[in-house]
Design a protein around this motif. Structure first.
Motif, PDB file in Angstrom:
ATOM      1  N   GLU A  20       0.838  -1.185   0.000  1.00 15.43           N
ATOM      2  CA  GLU A  20       0.000   0.000   0.000  1.00 15.43           C
ATOM      3  C   GLU A  20       0.882   1.247   0.000  1.00 15.43           C
ATOM      4  O   GLU A  20       1.831   1.352   0.768  1.00 15.43           O
ATOM      5  CB  GLU A  20      -0.885   0.035   1.249  1.00 15.43           C
ATOM      6  N   SER A 120       0.798  -6.337  13.965  1.00 19.03           N
ATOM      7  CA  SER A 120       0.681  -5.429  12.825  1.00 19.03           C
ATOM      8  C   SER A 120       1.420  -4.129  13.124  1.00 19.03           C
ATOM      9  O   SER A 120       1.252  -3.544  14.185  1.00 19.03           O
ATOM     10  CB  SER A 120      -0.793  -5.105  12.555  1.00 19.03           C
ATOM     11  N   ASP A 141       3.701  -8.956   8.964  1.00 18.46           N
ATOM     12  CA  ASP A 141       3.412  -8.399  10.296  1.00 18.46           C
ATOM     13  C   ASP A 141       1.931  -8.549  10.609  1.00 18.46           C
ATOM     14  O   ASP A 141       1.079  -7.954   9.972  1.00 18.46           O
ATOM     15  CB  ASP A 141       3.852  -6.929  10.401  1.00 18.46           C
ATOM     16  N   ARG A 143      -1.785  -9.130  10.868  1.00 17.78           N
ATOM     17  CA  ARG A 143      -2.720  -9.281   9.758  1.00 17.78           C
ATOM     18  C   ARG A 143      -2.484  -8.204   8.712  1.00 17.78           C
ATOM     19  O   ARG A 143      -3.258  -8.063   7.777  1.00 17.78           O
ATOM     20  CB  ARG A 143      -4.154  -9.057  10.237  1.00 17.78           C
ATOM     21  N   HIS A 144      -1.448  -7.393   8.925  1.00 21.49           N
ATOM     22  CA  HIS A 144      -1.344  -6.169   8.132  1.00 21.49           C
ATOM     23  C   HIS A 144      -0.818  -6.377   6.727  1.00 21.49           C
ATOM     24  O   HIS A 144      -1.504  -6.087   5.760  1.00 21.49           O
ATOM     25  CB  HIS A 144      -0.479  -5.157   8.895  1.00 21.49           C
ATOM     26  N   ARG A 182      -4.303  -8.679   1.932  1.00 19.48           N
ATOM     27  CA  ARG A 182      -4.215  -7.219   1.950  1.00 19.48           C
ATOM     28  C   ARG A 182      -3.136  -6.725   0.990  1.00 19.48           C
ATOM     29  O   ARG A 182      -3.340  -5.781   0.239  1.00 19.48           O
ATOM     30  CB  ARG A 182      -3.951  -6.715   3.369  1.00 19.48           C
ATOM     31  N   PRO A 206     -13.276  -8.797   6.746  1.00 22.98           N
ATOM     32  CA  PRO A 206     -13.166  -7.711   7.724  1.00 22.98           C
ATOM     33  C   PRO A 206     -14.159  -6.573   7.463  1.00 22.98           C
ATOM     34  O   PRO A 206     -14.660  -6.427   6.347  1.00 22.98           O
ATOM     35  CB  PRO A 206     -11.720  -7.230   7.544  1.00 22.98           C
ATOM     36  N   ALA A 207     -14.407  -5.788   8.512  1.00 22.22           N
ATOM     37  CA  ALA A 207     -15.326  -4.651   8.407  1.00 22.22           C
ATOM     38  C   ALA A 207     -14.825  -3.668   7.360  1.00 22.22           C
ATOM     39  O   ALA A 207     -13.631  -3.393   7.263  1.00 22.22           O
ATOM     40  CB  ALA A 207     -15.425  -3.952   9.766  1.00 22.22           C
ATOM     41  N   GLY A 208     -15.726  -3.145   6.580  1.00 23.38           N
ATOM     42  CA  GLY A 208     -15.350  -2.107   5.616  1.00 23.38           C
ATOM     43  C   GLY A 208     -14.407  -2.607   4.535  1.00 23.38           C
ATOM     44  O   GLY A 208     -13.606  -1.841   4.004  1.00 23.38           O
ATOM     45  N   ALA A 209     -14.478  -3.908   4.199  1.00 23.28           N
ATOM     46  CA  ALA A 209     -13.559  -4.477   3.208  1.00 23.28           C
ATOM     47  C   ALA A 209     -13.703  -3.783   1.851  1.00 23.28           C
ATOM     48  O   ALA A 209     -12.723  -3.617   1.115  1.00 23.28           O
ATOM     49  CB  ALA A 209     -13.791  -5.977   3.062  1.00 23.28           C
ATOM     50  N   ALA A 211     -13.886  -0.866   1.150  1.00 21.85           N
ATOM     51  CA  ALA A 211     -13.035   0.320   1.051  1.00 21.85           C
ATOM     52  C   ALA A 211     -11.648  -0.018   0.506  1.00 21.85           C
ATOM     53  O   ALA A 211     -10.901   0.866   0.093  1.00 21.85           O
ATOM     54  CB  ALA A 211     -12.919   0.985   2.419  1.00 21.85           C
ATOM     55  N   LEU A 212     -11.280  -1.289   0.520  1.00 17.76           N
ATOM     56  CA  LEU A 212      -9.997  -1.689  -0.059  1.00 17.76           C
ATOM     57  C   LEU A 212     -10.088  -1.706  -1.584  1.00 17.76           C
ATOM     58  O   LEU A 212      -9.090  -1.936  -2.269  1.00 17.76           O
ATOM     59  CB  LEU A 212      -9.594  -3.088   0.436  1.00 17.76           C
TER      60      LEU A 212
ATOM     61  N   GLU B 192     -12.762   0.717   8.284  1.00 16.14           N
ATOM     62  CA  GLU B 192     -11.831   0.698   7.156  1.00 16.14           C
ATOM     63  C   GLU B 192     -10.365   0.821   7.582  1.00 16.14           C
ATOM     64  O   GLU B 192      -9.498   0.141   7.044  1.00 16.14           O
ATOM     65  CB  GLU B 192     -12.165   1.855   6.206  1.00 16.14           C
ATOM     66  N   THR B 195      -9.107  -2.346   9.210  1.00 12.53           N
ATOM     67  CA  THR B 195      -9.002  -3.378   8.183  1.00 12.53           C
ATOM     68  C   THR B 195      -7.741  -3.183   7.347  1.00 12.53           C
ATOM     69  O   THR B 195      -7.000  -4.110   7.071  1.00 12.53           O
ATOM     70  CB  THR B 195     -10.261  -3.352   7.296  1.00 12.53           C
ATOM     71  N   LEU B 197      -5.001  -1.523   8.207  1.00 12.34           N
ATOM     72  CA  LEU B 197      -3.791  -1.691   9.004  1.00 12.34           C
ATOM     73  C   LEU B 197      -3.671  -3.100   9.584  1.00 12.34           C
ATOM     74  O   LEU B 197      -2.667  -3.430  10.213  1.00 12.34           O
ATOM     75  CB  LEU B 197      -3.754  -0.668  10.141  1.00 12.34           C
ATOM     76  N   GLY B 198      -4.703  -3.911   9.422  1.00  8.55           N
ATOM     77  CA  GLY B 198      -4.643  -5.262   9.977  1.00  8.55           C
ATOM     78  C   GLY B 198      -4.686  -5.268  11.494  1.00  8.55           C
ATOM     79  O   GLY B 198      -4.029  -6.087  12.128  1.00  8.55           O
ATOM     80  N   PHE B 268       0.349   3.481  12.300  1.00  8.80           N
ATOM     81  CA  PHE B 268       0.429   2.785  13.586  1.00  8.80           C
ATOM     82  C   PHE B 268       0.956   3.664  14.730  1.00  8.80           C
ATOM     83  O   PHE B 268       1.788   3.220  15.516  1.00  8.80           O
ATOM     84  CB  PHE B 268       1.313   1.532  13.483  1.00  8.80           C
TER      85      PHE B 268
END
Lengths: 317, 420
Positions: A20, A120, A141, A143-144, A182, A206-209, A211-212, B192, B195, B197-198, B268
């Motif tokens: 990202e 993360s 790292d 779930r990030h 991700r 995940p919540a708000g997925a 938005a990815l 969001e 999500t 940042l995991g 973070f």
């Protein structure tokens, strides 16, 4: 203050922390560089001297034999010295803090830290505290992010599909806990893949997925339809039964990749998996070993991609 | 001791007074006029003179966490921030569940002669949510209310009985609304940003589920409940309806949540690791609106000094909390300016309103009231830095930022306890 911490003032790769925020040109440059190394790995003498005299510290706060090994091979093919530290069972278990561990290793003249950590954002913390000539590569790292895995997935897709601009990519399974998903999703959206879908039960999305930049599907029928690429995610043993899923069998029935379900995708679809696979859970053996599978080439490409990343962060000057 | 604060813009939110004038004090109280010459005079020309701030949530870290902060360091921080009265939550080590501890804390605080300290007693023994504390004994020792700090009561029967028992004696109960199970393991607002940042999320409905339970129990018991650290838009809406229905509720919000959202987590930033988590910008806006329309009564600092070692960690492992006593005034002023409020309206949220909740005679400038004042320059800018903070905790998301509002003098019981 919110400058992307993985780029230097000139916009070059200083650390690799996440896919990202990497500009498209830089992503393409990494993939192109990896392409040039893919040739090296096929030669008899598989070494180039780009990182001669440099030290790569594999700093794994969380166990992983495979990722660590591929980083080690990649570093050695660049002629670097590799030091493997299984910190999970050494200093930190004696109460040493993460930053103290890094400061100590830094005093041993490190050039690259390859970091895997269960939390993360841990590589960001390290990157904020290392010296300017030291580089941090995130090897996963929490779930990030798992950027080198994401990059090798992109490399694999590009290798087989050439162009991202018409692709439909389906990512299936435990997206909630997946750093692999991700990283891949960010890469695909940056490179212009028009349709990225995530497929799984609500408990694993995940919540708000959305938005990815993905379309969320809850059935394989909807999600796999006309897909060019199917990426299966690993389902951790401890999540197979409990509050997220009732059983591995039920998951397999609805979301496991079988030959029948794969038939919903395009005839020339490729099947990927970051490994290690749970055969019979998220993927059936006849698919994993079948003609659509590019799971083993992914591993081979992973070495070239990691060579590319290491040479780009530390190979200049 | 006779003290005269001369020529300042005197603002008393309780009465709405806002005029240039003098404030005279003798024997620890505000008086109409002094008989004879004052022992001391403060020239407040060009400055605001207001009741000293009242903060309903400031952790002083004693007993038990002296490596994070001491009573002395945090009492200095309080008066440097213009805070003259503060309530401290019971999450010390051991928790404030015994009269002896409360008594000792009050005596230590009194000996330091800075701000007034009002301990909030533990509602359950060791804050474990199983056995009720001896509330009447604790009240006798000086507890003004009872709370669970950041630890929720899992068992709803215990919560019900605790509210019944407290209601019997008319003791106020201060509680955060957060469902233990829905919040378990979470470190950021479930949305969001988390999500991306995991980070494990705490959904907004962790607040509303607990709040709905709490509201029903208030209905059943008639307990006076103060809802602490509201964090979500849905929570504000639920509370607004409950107050409209006439339930005996009050509510506060932490100053961080008035200004920040989960967008501020950036890459973070462990300084933004707070409890409850910073939520969506829409939640922040709803909190601001709730504060403006009176659904939320007051702003608290939720002062939580954390040592550097516990903050220099990956986000999820970092200890939650931020230092805030010295930022409460400037951050409240900043909100007031942005919300187009008068100074008196803004200051009400950190003086008269919390005084009412605390049930103490403070937070007003009127003859007979305790001589607790703050004299400040609302425009004077300063940069938040580790060097200038008196608190032992230097942990704040506002580090490096420029804020307006500098305290020039703080008076407690007619004594000048801070001057700059």
């Amino acid at each position: 203050m919110l400058r992307n911490p993985q780029l230097n003032a000139k916009g070059e790769l200083q650390h690799l922390l996440s896919v990202e925020g990497l500009p498209r040109e830089l992503l393409v440059q990494i993939l192109d560089t990896a392409e040039s190394f893919a040739g090296v790995t096929e030669r008899d003498i598989k070494k180039v001297p780009l990182l001669r005299g440099k030290s790569v510290f594999n700093l794994f706060f969380e166990g992983s034999t495979r990722t660590r090994t591929t980083f080690e091979i990649a570093a050695k093919r660049l002629s670097a010295d590799v030091i493997n530290l299984n910190v999970a069972v050494s200093s930190t278990s004696k109460g040493e803090s993460l930053l103290d561990t890094v400061a100590n290793l830094s005093a041993m003249q490190a050039d690259i830290f390859v970091v895997r950590h269960g939390s993360s954002g841990a590589p960001y913390l390290i990157a904020r505290h290392v010296k300017p000539h030291e580089h941090v590569i995130n090897a996963g790292d929490g779930r990030h992010a798992h950027p080198t895995q994401g990059l090798l997935d992109l490399f694999t897709i590009r290798h087989y599909k050439k162009d991202f601009s018409r692709l439909t990519v389906a990512v299936v399974g435990d997206v909630l806990h997946s750093r692999v998903a991700r990283s891949l999703i960010h890469g695909l959206t940056t490179l212009g893949a028009p349709e990225v879908r995530v497929i799984g039960p609500q408990t694993l999305i995940p919540a708000g997925a959305a938005a990815l930049g993905v379309r969320v599907c809850h059935s394989m029928k909807e999600g796999l339809k006309d897909a060019d690429v199917v990426v299966m995610l690993r389902l951790q043993n401890e999540r197979m039964s409990g509050t997220l899923l009732p059983s591995a069998q039920e998951f397999n029935k609805h979301y496991g990749l079988t030959a029948d379900k794969l038939a919903l995708a395009k005839a020339d679809a490729i099947v990927m998996h970051p490994g290690p696979m749970n055969r019979g859970v998220e993927i059936d053996s006849n698919v994993a070993d079948g003609p659509h599978s590019v799971i083993l080439p992914q591993v081979t490409f992973g070495i070239a991609v990691r060579m590319a990343v290491m040479s780009m962060v530390a190979g200049g000057g | 001791m006779k003290l005269l604060v001369k020529g300042g813009r005197v603002i008393d939110p309780a009465s709405g007074r806002d005029a240039v004038g003098d404030v005279a004090m003798a024997d620890g109280r505000i008086v109409e006029a002094l008989s004879g010459k004052p022992d001391r005079m403060i020239d407040a020309k060009g400055l605001v003179v207001a009741p000293g701030l009242i903060d309903l949530a400031a952790r002083l870290r004693e007993p038990g966490y002296e490596y994070k902060a001491t009573l002395e360091s945090e009492m200095n921080a309080a008066v440097a921030g213009g805070v003259t009265s503060l309530a401290c939550p019971p999450d010390t080590d051991p928790p404030l569940d015994e009269p002896g501890l409360v008594d000792m804390l009050r005596r230590r605080a009194k000996a330091l002669a800075r701000a007034r300290v009002y301990p909030v007693g533990a509602l359950t023994v060791r804050l474990e949510g199983r056995k009720l504390t001896e509330m009447a004994e604790l009240a006798e020792a000086g507890c003004v209310a009872f709370s669970q700090a950041d630890t929720a009561i899992e068992n709803t029967e215990v919560l019900w009985r605790a509210l019944q028992y407290a209601a019997t004696f008319g003791f106020p109960v201060w509680l955060r609304a957060e469902d233990v199970w829905l919040a378990k393991g979470g470190v950021a607002h479930d949305g969001e940003v988390a999500t991306r940042l995991g980070l494990a999320g705490i959904p907004a409905f962790a607040e509303t589920v607990a709040l709905a339970t709490l509201l029903e129990l208030v209905r059943a018991t008639g307990a006076r409940v103060h809802v602490c650290r509201l964090s979500s838009a849905a929570g504000v809406a639920l509370l607004r309806r409950a107050r409209h229905d006439g339930l005996p509720l009050t509510c506060d919000v932490a100053v961080h949540h008035v200004h920040l959202s989960d967008m501020d987590l950036g890459f973070f930033d462990p300084q933004c690791r707070l409890e409850p988590p910073l939520r969506h910008p829409r939640d922040r806006d709803a909190l601001r609106a709730g504060l403006a329309d009176g659904t939320i009564d007051c702003i608290v600092s939720d002062h939580t000094p954390v040592d550097e070692d516990r903050k220099h960690l990956p986000f999820a492992e970092a200890e939650p909390g931020a230092t805030g006593l010295e930022l409460l005034l400037p951050l409240a002023l900043k909100w007031g300016v942005q919300a187009n409020l008068t100074l008196a309206q803004t200051l009400a949220r950190v003086t008269s309103a919390p005084a009412r909740i605390l049930g103490v005679d403070a937070g007003r400038i009127a003859p007979g009231a305790p001589a607790d004042l703050v004299v400040f320059d609302p425009q004077a800018p300063f940069r938040v830095s580790a060097q200038t903070l008196k608190s032992q905790g230097k942990n704040t998301p506002f580090l490096g930022l420029e804020l307006a509002g500098r305290v020039r003098a703080t008076v407690v019981a007619g004594n000048v306890v801070y001057e700059a």
